[in-house]
Design a protein around this motif. Sequence first.
Motif, PDB file in Angstrom:
ATOM      1  N   ILE A  43      42.309  45.181  45.666  1.00 55.63           N
ATOM      2  CA  ILE A  43      42.078  45.987  46.862  1.00 55.63           C
ATOM      3  C   ILE A  43      43.437  46.485  47.360  1.00 55.63           C
ATOM      4  N   PRO A  44      43.639  47.797  47.432  1.00 54.60           N
ATOM      5  CA  PRO A  44      44.928  48.312  47.904  1.00 54.60           C
ATOM      6  C   PRO A  44      45.230  47.860  49.339  1.00 54.60           C
ATOM      7  N   ARG A  45      46.497  47.548  49.591  1.00 54.36           N
ATOM      8  CA  ARG A  45      47.009  47.176  50.911  1.00 54.36           C
ATOM      9  C   ARG A  45      46.426  45.886  51.487  1.00 54.36           C
ATOM     10  N   ALA A  46      45.839  45.083  50.637  1.00 54.27           N
ATOM     11  CA  ALA A  46      45.331  43.785  51.092  1.00 54.27           C
ATOM     12  C   ALA A  46      46.527  42.835  51.229  1.00 54.27           C
ATOM     13  N   PRO A  47      46.395  41.788  52.047  1.00 52.14           N
ATOM     14  CA  PRO A  47      47.471  40.795  52.113  1.00 52.14           C
ATOM     15  C   PRO A  47      47.775  40.243  50.724  1.00 52.14           C
ATOM     16  N   SER A  48      48.998  39.772  50.515  1.00 46.98           N
ATOM     17  CA  SER A  48      49.443  39.350  49.179  1.00 46.98           C
ATOM     18  C   SER A  48      48.600  38.230  48.593  1.00 46.98           C
ATOM     19  N   PHE A  49      48.008  37.383  49.447  1.00 42.94           N
ATOM     20  CA  PHE A  49      47.207  36.265  48.932  1.00 42.94           C
ATOM     21  C   PHE A  49      45.794  36.672  48.562  1.00 42.94           C
ATOM     22  N   VAL A  50      45.380  37.894  48.885  1.00 39.75           N
ATOM     23  CA  VAL A  50      44.041  38.376  48.523  1.00 39.75           C
ATOM     24  C   VAL A  50      44.120  38.989  47.130  1.00 39.75           C
ATOM     25  N   GLU A  51      43.458  38.347  46.189  1.00 36.56           N
ATOM     26  CA  GLU A  51      43.470  38.822  44.811  1.00 36.56           C
ATOM     27  C   GLU A  51      42.612  40.072  44.648  1.00 36.56           C
ATOM     28  N   GLY A  52      41.559  40.191  45.444  1.00 38.59           N
ATOM     29  CA  GLY A  52      40.649  41.322  45.360  1.00 38.59           C
ATOM     30  C   GLY A  52      39.239  40.878  45.658  1.00 38.59           C
ATOM     31  N   VAL A  53      38.274  41.488  45.000  1.00 41.74           N
ATOM     32  CA  VAL A  53      36.863  41.162  45.224  1.00 41.74           C
ATOM     33  C   VAL A  53      36.154  40.985  43.882  1.00 41.74           C
ATOM     34  N   ILE A  54      35.047  40.237  43.939  1.00 40.05           N
ATOM     35  CA  ILE A  54      34.158  40.092  42.784  1.00 40.05           C
ATOM     36  C   ILE A  54      32.741  40.431  43.243  1.00 40.05           C
ATOM     37  N   ASN A  55      31.897  40.767  42.281  1.00 38.44           N
ATOM     38  CA  ASN A  55      30.488  40.985  42.547  1.00 38.44           C
ATOM     39  C   ASN A  55      29.762  39.725  42.100  1.00 38.44           C
ATOM     40  N   LEU A  56      29.236  38.986  43.055  1.00 37.90           N
ATOM     41  CA  LEU A  56      28.527  37.746  42.746  1.00 37.90           C
ATOM     42  C   LEU A  56      27.057  37.928  43.100  1.00 37.90           C
ATOM     43  N   ARG A  57      26.246  38.087  42.074  1.00 34.36           N
ATOM     44  CA  ARG A  57      24.795  38.273  42.244  1.00 34.36           C
ATOM     45  C   ARG A  57      24.477  39.353  43.274  1.00 34.36           C
ATOM     46  N   GLY A  58      25.209  40.471  43.197  1.00 32.94           N
ATOM     47  CA  GLY A  58      24.941  41.607  44.070  1.00 32.94           C
ATOM     48  C   GLY A  58      25.688  41.589  45.394  1.00 32.94           C
ATOM     49  N   SER A  59      26.446  40.533  45.675  1.00 28.87           N
ATOM     50  CA  SER A  59      27.240  40.459  46.904  1.00 28.87           C
ATOM     51  C   SER A  59      28.716  40.620  46.563  1.00 28.87           C
ATOM     52  N   ILE A  60      29.414  41.393  47.365  1.00 29.21           N
ATOM     53  CA  ILE A  60      30.853  41.578  47.174  1.00 29.21           C
ATOM     54  C   ILE A  60      31.571  40.463  47.931  1.00 29.21           C
ATOM     55  N   ILE A  61      32.343  39.672  47.199  1.00 28.36           N
ATOM     56  CA  ILE A  61      33.010  38.488  47.745  1.00 28.36           C
ATOM     57  C   ILE A  61      34.520  38.669  47.642  1.00 28.36           C
ATOM     58  N   PRO A  62      35.254  38.564  48.770  1.00 32.71           N
ATOM     59  CA  PRO A  62      36.718  38.587  48.670  1.00 32.71           C
ATOM     60  C   PRO A  62      37.213  37.301  48.007  1.00 32.71           C
ATOM     61  N   VAL A  63      38.279  37.418  47.223  1.00 38.50           N
ATOM     62  CA  VAL A  63      38.838  36.277  46.501  1.00 38.50           C
ATOM     63  C   VAL A  63      40.291  36.107  46.929  1.00 38.50           C
ATOM     64  N   ILE A  64      40.623  34.879  47.363  1.00 43.71           N
ATOM     65  CA  ILE A  64      42.001  34.594  47.753  1.00 43.71           C
ATOM     66  C   ILE A  64      42.608  33.570  46.799  1.00 43.71           C
TER      67      ILE A  64
ATOM     68  N   LEU B 162      44.692  30.445  46.667  1.00 40.24           N
ATOM     69  CA  LEU B 162      45.134  29.414  47.615  1.00 40.24           C
ATOM     70  C   LEU B 162      46.607  29.055  47.441  1.00 40.24           C
ATOM     71  N   ARG B 163      47.133  29.159  46.221  1.00 42.11           N
ATOM     72  CA  ARG B 163      48.558  28.892  46.038  1.00 42.11           C
ATOM     73  C   ARG B 163      49.384  29.865  46.879  1.00 42.11           C
ATOM     74  N   LYS B 164      49.053  31.144  46.804  1.00 44.13           N
ATOM     75  CA  LYS B 164      49.777  32.148  47.584  1.00 44.13           C
ATOM     76  C   LYS B 164      49.537  31.954  49.081  1.00 44.13           C
ATOM     77  N   ARG B 165      48.299  31.664  49.452  1.00 46.37           N
ATOM     78  CA  ARG B 165      47.954  31.536  50.871  1.00 46.37           C
ATOM     79  C   ARG B 165      48.731  30.421  51.551  1.00 46.37           C
ATOM     80  N   PHE B 166      48.952  29.326  50.819  1.00 47.08           N
ATOM     81  CA  PHE B 166      49.641  28.184  51.402  1.00 47.08           C
ATOM     82  C   PHE B 166      51.109  28.098  51.003  1.00 47.08           C
ATOM     83  N   GLY B 167      51.638  29.151  50.374  1.00 46.05           N
ATOM     84  CA  GLY B 167      53.058  29.200  50.044  1.00 46.05           C
ATOM     85  C   GLY B 167      53.474  28.223  48.966  1.00 46.05           C
ATOM     86  N   LEU B 168      52.572  27.904  48.043  1.00 44.31           N
ATOM     87  CA  LEU B 168      52.884  26.995  46.941  1.00 44.31           C
ATOM     88  C   LEU B 168      53.446  27.789  45.759  1.00 44.31           C
TER      89      LEU B 168
END
Length: 133
Positions: free
Chosen positions: A45-66, A68-74
């Motif tokens: 996803i353009p311009r998303a925060p660095s810890f947001v990898e993007g989105v997936i389609n899970l059984r017809g629902s769009i789910i944001p994917v983060i 966790l290593r990036k989110r918690f600074g690991l």
Amino acid sequence: MNTELQEVSVDQSEQLVVFELAGEQYGVDIGAVNTIIRMQEVTAIPRAPSFVEGVINLRGSIIPVIDLRKRFGLALGEITKSSRIVVVEAGGQMIGMVVDAVAETLRLPSDAIEPPSPVITSVDSDYLRGVGK
């Protein structure tokens, strides 16, 4: 007829899904987990925060994917055969969390969970409810 009330034993434990991240184990309440899936292609996803990898389609629902290593600074890690996306409900929406591996489900007594020390708490520690003994 016996009208005595019997004391009901309340289960004072929590069931957790335990996952690995940067060599440590963490747990999330099993009630919040929707599903656990193998890694799959994530649409950026353009311009998303660095810890947001993007989105997936899970059984017809769009789910944001983060990530966790990036989110918690690991330290950054690589995706392996063991890597998983743990889909949880957080704040009323579904979110996928990239983890290194899912280890097990675990029942932990509530009295074995201590609040985190004020030394390690910060704004981002909202995600940390306690430390298991």
